[in-house]
Motif scaffolding. Structure first.
Motif, mmCIF file in Angstrom:
data_model
loop_
_atom_site.group_PDB
_atom_site.id
_atom_site.type_symbol
_atom_site.label_atom_id
_atom_site.label_comp_id
_atom_site.label_asym_id
_atom_site.label_seq_id
_atom_site.Cartn_x
_atom_site.Cartn_y
_atom_site.Cartn_z
ATOM 1 N N LEU A 87 -14.387 16.598 -12.233
ATOM 2 C CA LEU A 87 -13.380 17.433 -11.500
ATOM 3 C C LEU A 87 -12.867 17.560 -10.522
ATOM 4 O O LEU A 87 -12.387 17.093 -9.946
ATOM 5 N N GLU A 88 -13.942 18.339 -10.285
ATOM 6 C CA GLU A 88 -14.107 18.324 -8.231
ATOM 7 C C GLU A 88 -13.728 17.194 -7.509
ATOM 8 O O GLU A 88 -13.033 17.104 -6.511
ATOM 9 N N GLU A 89 -15.050 16.448 -8.006
ATOM 10 C CA GLU A 89 -15.088 15.128 -7.395
ATOM 11 C C GLU A 89 -14.004 13.637 -7.647
ATOM 12 O O GLU A 89 -13.552 13.737 -6.761
ATOM 13 N N GLN A 90 -13.411 14.055 -8.721
ATOM 14 C CA GLN A 90 -11.980 13.053 -9.288
ATOM 15 C C GLN A 90 -10.757 13.797 -8.813
ATOM 16 O O GLN A 90 -9.543 13.273 -7.969
ATOM 17 N N LEU A 91 -11.197 15.520 -8.151
ATOM 18 C CA LEU A 91 -9.960 15.945 -6.818
ATOM 19 C C LEU A 91 -10.207 15.760 -5.834
ATOM 20 O O LEU A 91 -8.898 15.323 -5.092
ATOM 21 N N ASP A 92 -10.826 15.732 -5.461
ATOM 22 C CA ASP A 92 -11.718 15.771 -3.744
ATOM 23 C C ASP A 92 -11.138 14.260 -3.612
ATOM 24 O O ASP A 92 -10.502 13.793 -2.780
ATOM 25 N N GLN A 120 -7.256 10.104 -1.022
ATOM 26 C CA GLN A 120 -6.901 8.805 -1.006
ATOM 27 C C GLN A 120 -5.643 9.555 -0.124
ATOM 28 O O GLN A 120 -4.903 9.079 0.786
ATOM 29 N N LEU A 121 -5.064 10.750 -0.426
ATOM 30 C CA LEU A 121 -3.791 11.368 0.723
ATOM 31 C C LEU A 121 -4.215 11.407 1.486
ATOM 32 O O LEU A 121 -2.855 11.332 2.258
ATOM 33 N N GLN A 122 -4.934 12.198 1.872
ATOM 34 C CA GLN A 122 -5.542 12.396 3.714
ATOM 35 C C GLN A 122 -5.087 10.633 4.618
ATOM 36 O O GLN A 122 -4.617 10.530 5.195
ATOM 37 N N ASP A 123 -5.773 9.600 3.178
ATOM 38 C CA ASP A 123 -6.368 8.542 3.924
ATOM 39 C C ASP A 123 -4.848 7.802 4.111
ATOM 40 O O ASP A 123 -4.766 6.763 5.035
ATOM 41 N N THR A 128 -0.152 8.012 -6.553
ATOM 42 C CA THR A 128 -1.610 9.133 -5.552
ATOM 43 C C THR A 128 -0.221 10.312 -6.255
ATOM 44 O O THR A 128 -1.201 10.665 -7.154
ATOM 45 N N LEU A 129 0.511 10.279 -6.641
ATOM 46 C CA LEU A 129 1.064 11.828 -7.176
ATOM 47 C C LEU A 129 0.599 11.819 -8.801
ATOM 48 O O LEU A 129 0.805 12.367 -9.115
ATOM 49 N N PHE A 149 2.120 21.676 0.186
ATOM 50 C CA PHE A 149 0.866 21.503 1.208
ATOM 51 C C PHE A 149 1.169 20.270 1.966
ATOM 52 O O PHE A 149 1.504 18.990 0.553
ATOM 53 N N LYS A 150 1.315 19.847 3.103
ATOM 54 C CA LYS A 150 1.531 18.504 3.307
ATOM 55 C C LYS A 150 0.369 17.943 3.941
ATOM 56 O O LYS A 150 -0.609 16.775 3.689
ATOM 57 N N THR A 151 -0.931 18.899 3.833
ATOM 58 C CA THR A 151 -1.958 18.536 4.344
ATOM 59 C C THR A 151 -3.127 18.524 3.629
ATOM 60 O O THR A 151 -3.643 19.192 2.825
ATOM 61 N N PRO A 152 -3.890 17.229 2.919
ATOM 62 C CA PRO A 152 -5.021 17.295 2.335
ATOM 63 C C PRO A 152 -6.057 17.925 2.396
ATOM 64 O O PRO A 152 -6.530 18.665 1.307
#
Length: 190
Positions: free
Chosen positions: A16-21, A26-29, A49-50, A89-92
């Protein structure tokens, strides 16, 4: 038998952590490549992505309702997803550190931002937005804030951060998190 359940729980948490990462990356990129994309392509990719975050949120909801031993560990991820969906939050990068419960890294990032602002490397508006996110995340993680930080939060917090801040950290309020996230997902779809 008991160790087997612990191992499976640990593996599930890791997955789950890997999927969240992956979703946060993806959002940060996407934000980093925003200038290279046309407006429609950016909006479409962000919407997808959302939607993936929303699906991930639904999966966490199912897991949390069926396995109470994971509630403590998953609630942090749940709040991070809610923050991303509600756009509080706007910053991934901040969302990722919050989800992983990394207050030390958040404080380091804040110190780096202070330095970057002083040398003119970071615009004031971006500094204010990211500082708000970091201070809100630190508060939600139960970290003690200075009087100056509290003043900064009360002076600069906007509606999205205030709405996120209202979500209780009490584990019994998981339904509130889900309800708020569901409302925000519906708003984002419209």
């Amino acid at each position: 038998m008991a160790s087997r359940g612990t191992t499976e729980t640990s593996k599930l948490k890791q997955n789950l952590e890997e999927q969240l990462d992956r979703l946060m990356q993806q959002l940060q990129d996407l934000e980093e490549c925003r200038e290279e994309l046309d407006a429609d392509e950016y909006e479409e990719t962000k919407k997808e992505t959302l939607e993936q975050l929303s699906e991930f949120n639904d999966s966490l909801k199912k897991i949390m309702s069926g396995d109470m031993t994971l509630v403590d560990e998953l609630s942090g991820m749940q709040l991070a997803i809610q923050a991303a969906i509600s756009q509080a939050f706007k910053t991934p990068e901040v969302i990722r550190m919050f989800a992983k419960k990394q207050p030390r890294q958040l404080r380091t990032r804040l110190a780096e931002m202070d330095r970057d602002l002083m040398v003119g490397k970071l615009p004031r508006d971006l500094y204010t937005q990211q500082k708000l996110e970091i201070l809100t995340a630190l508060r939600k993680l139960g970290e003690k804030l200075t009087g100056d930080d509290e003043m900064f939060l009360s002076t600069n917090a906007g509606t999205a951060l205030s709405q996120f801040e209202r979500v209780s950290t009490d584990l019994g309020s998981g339904d509130k998190v889900f309800a708020l996230a569901s409302v925000e997902v519906e708003k984002a779809k419209q």
